[in-house]
Scaffold this active site. Structure first.
Site, PDB file in Angstrom:
ATOM      1  N   THR A  40       0.853  -1.189   0.000  1.00  0.00           N
ATOM      2  CA  THR A  40       0.000   0.000   0.000  1.00  0.00           C
ATOM      3  C   THR A  40       0.891   1.241   0.000  1.00  0.00           C
ATOM      4  O   THR A  40       2.024   1.199   0.455  1.00  0.00           O
ATOM      5  CB  THR A  40      -0.906   0.015   1.248  1.00  0.00           C
ATOM      6  OG1 THR A  40      -1.827  -1.064   1.187  1.00  0.00           O
ATOM      7  CG2 THR A  40      -1.706   1.299   1.347  1.00  0.00           C
ATOM      8  N   ASP A  56      -3.631   4.900  -2.282  1.00  0.00           N
ATOM      9  CA  ASP A  56      -3.932   4.213  -3.532  1.00  0.00           C
ATOM     10  C   ASP A  56      -5.139   3.308  -3.308  1.00  0.00           C
ATOM     11  O   ASP A  56      -5.710   3.275  -2.213  1.00  0.00           O
ATOM     12  CB  ASP A  56      -2.718   3.403  -4.001  1.00  0.00           C
ATOM     13  CG  ASP A  56      -2.456   2.219  -3.105  1.00  0.00           C
ATOM     14  OD1 ASP A  56      -2.407   2.395  -1.874  1.00  0.00           O
ATOM     15  OD2 ASP A  56      -2.311   1.091  -3.613  1.00  0.00           O
ATOM     16  N   ARG A  58      -5.311  -0.200  -4.506  1.00  0.00           N
ATOM     17  CA  ARG A  58      -5.048  -1.605  -4.811  1.00  0.00           C
ATOM     18  C   ARG A  58      -4.948  -2.410  -3.519  1.00  0.00           C
ATOM     19  O   ARG A  58      -4.198  -2.051  -2.614  1.00  0.00           O
ATOM     20  CB  ARG A  58      -3.775  -1.761  -5.628  1.00  0.00           C
ATOM     21  CG  ARG A  58      -3.350  -3.215  -5.840  1.00  0.00           C
ATOM     22  CD  ARG A  58      -2.115  -3.329  -6.704  1.00  0.00           C
ATOM     23  NE  ARG A  58      -2.381  -2.931  -8.084  1.00  0.00           N
ATOM     24  CZ  ARG A  58      -1.487  -2.964  -9.050  1.00  0.00           C
ATOM     25  NH1 ARG A  58      -0.246  -3.361  -8.794  1.00  0.00           N
ATOM     26  NH2 ARG A  58      -1.809  -2.605 -10.275  1.00  0.00           N
ATOM     27  N   LYS A  72      -9.256   2.944   1.288  1.00  0.00           N
ATOM     28  CA  LYS A  72      -8.286   2.884   2.381  1.00  0.00           C
ATOM     29  C   LYS A  72      -8.333   4.104   3.293  1.00  0.00           C
ATOM     30  O   LYS A  72      -7.527   4.219   4.205  1.00  0.00           O
ATOM     31  CB  LYS A  72      -6.871   2.720   1.813  1.00  0.00           C
ATOM     32  CG  LYS A  72      -6.707   1.470   0.968  1.00  0.00           C
ATOM     33  CD  LYS A  72      -5.304   1.321   0.429  1.00  0.00           C
ATOM     34  CE  LYS A  72      -5.191   0.076  -0.448  1.00  0.00           C
ATOM     35  NZ  LYS A  72      -3.821  -0.096  -0.995  1.00  0.00           N
ATOM     36  N   GLY A  86      -1.430  -2.262   5.475  1.00  0.00           N
ATOM     37  CA  GLY A  86      -1.196  -3.534   6.154  1.00  0.00           C
ATOM     38  C   GLY A  86      -2.312  -4.508   5.871  1.00  0.00           C
ATOM     39  O   GLY A  86      -2.825  -4.600   4.749  1.00  0.00           O
ATOM     40  N   SER A 168       4.318  -0.055   1.632  1.00  0.00           N
ATOM     41  CA  SER A 168       5.438  -0.556   0.849  1.00  0.00           C
ATOM     42  C   SER A 168       5.936   0.460  -0.176  1.00  0.00           C
ATOM     43  O   SER A 168       7.070   0.374  -0.636  1.00  0.00           O
ATOM     44  CB  SER A 168       5.041  -1.856   0.134  1.00  0.00           C
ATOM     45  OG  SER A 168       3.901  -1.634  -0.687  1.00  0.00           O
ATOM     46  N   ASP A 205       6.165   0.708  -6.898  1.00  0.00           N
ATOM     47  CA  ASP A 205       5.893  -0.449  -6.048  1.00  0.00           C
ATOM     48  C   ASP A 205       4.790  -1.285  -6.680  1.00  0.00           C
ATOM     49  O   ASP A 205       3.730  -0.762  -7.020  1.00  0.00           O
ATOM     50  CB  ASP A 205       5.472   0.015  -4.641  1.00  0.00           C
ATOM     51  CG  ASP A 205       5.039  -1.147  -3.762  1.00  0.00           C
ATOM     52  OD1 ASP A 205       5.761  -2.167  -3.750  1.00  0.00           O
ATOM     53  OD2 ASP A 205       4.002  -1.038  -3.106  1.00  0.00           O
ATOM     54  N   SER A 208       1.317  -1.476  -4.851  1.00  0.00           N
ATOM     55  CA  SER A 208       0.436  -0.310  -4.903  1.00  0.00           C
ATOM     56  C   SER A 208      -0.028  -0.098  -6.336  1.00  0.00           C
ATOM     57  O   SER A 208       0.707  -0.374  -7.285  1.00  0.00           O
ATOM     58  CB  SER A 208       1.163   0.948  -4.404  1.00  0.00           C
ATOM     59  OG  SER A 208       1.697   0.743  -3.118  1.00  0.00           O
TER      60      SER A 208
END
Length: 273
Positions: A40, A56, A58, A72, A86, A168, A205, A208
């Protein structure tokens, strides 16, 4: 006979790694837990009139994209929101529990909850479980003391910062924020900076992705902006192949007949009202 423990010295300690390797050799069926990525990118920053949060969309399950449009940014209070990274279930249920407690707190005291109160309740809850509740949170809001932004880690530690990022993709997002953040930004500048930070996390990343969601919190209003930006546009595939017949040669052709026997045939009528 047990060996005496070595005197602790400075630097990193790899005693647990050696222990896990010994256990894996002694017990072939043992699966030692490995570190997991949050998958994330969430961020937030303080601007002139309030706080803006972003994330984001995803949601991943290991290497599989489970949801392309996940929310989120969670509601805590009318002027306090929280971004979660997480384990999705841990972040969702933790923020729901805190939102419920803040509503009871507001009803019992007759006052609007403060961001520091929400942060204290979150870090006490996470510290109680010693990191087993895998939720990294960015809490932001506006209360009687002004705009505030906190980052809360799964083990219960926290920091109050003018800007922060977790997940991440936090390295790429923090690189953009540290380079371009300035105090007393306008709403337009803060919104553009946040979109660039989340976009950097998405492009840098694999955990994400999707689009960029944002939440603008000021003293007078709160706006939740879904799909503020879409840095990764879906690929437009052609509706049909444009290869001419005979482009790929057929080397061999085999037809295998399948002998079938009708065993039973039933007919059912559909009920029509």
């Amino acid at each position: 006979m047990l060996k005496t423990a070595l005197q602790t010295q400075g630097g990193f300690s790899f005693e647990n790694c050696q222990r896990n390797s010994s256990l894996e050799r002694a017990l072939p069926g043992l699966r030692v837990p490995h570190a997991l990525k949050t998958g994330t990118t969430i961020a937030g920053l303080v601007f002139r009139d309030g706080v803006i949060l972003g994330a984001d969309t995803r949601a991943t399950n290991d290497s599989v994209v489970a949801d392309k449009n996940c929310e989120k940014i969670h509601f805590i209070a009318p002027k306090i929101y929280c971004c979660g990274a997480g384990v999705a279930a841990d972040a969702e249920m933790t923020t729901r529990m805190v939102a419920s407690n803040m509503e009871l707190h507001a009803l019992s005291t007759g006052r609007e909850p403060r961001v520091a109160t929400v942060t204290r309740l979150l870090r006490q809850t996470l510290f109680r479980y010693r990191g087993h509740v895998g939720a990294s949170l960015v809490v932001g809001g506006v209360d009687a003391t002004g705009p505030q932004l906190y980052s809360v880690h799964p083990h219960g530690s926290y920091s109050r910062l003018p800007f922060t990022a977790l997940g991440s993709g936090q390295d790429a997002a923090l690189a953009v924020l540290e380079d371009r953040f300035q105090p007393n930004l306008t709403l337009e500048a803060a919104q553009g900076l946040l979109v660039e930070a989340i976009t950097a996390g998405i492009l840098g990343d694999l955990g994400s992705g999707g689009s960029v969601d944002a939440c603008v919190i000021t003293e007078t209003s709160t706006k939740l902006l879904r799909t503020l930006s879409s840095p990764t546009k879906p690929i437009e595939r052609p509706s049909q192949y444009r290869f001419a017949p005979g482009t790929t040669a057929v080397l061999s052709k085999t037809v295998v007949p399948l002998p079938l026997e009708l065993v039973e045939e039933t007919v059912q009528t559909m009920e029509v009202e």
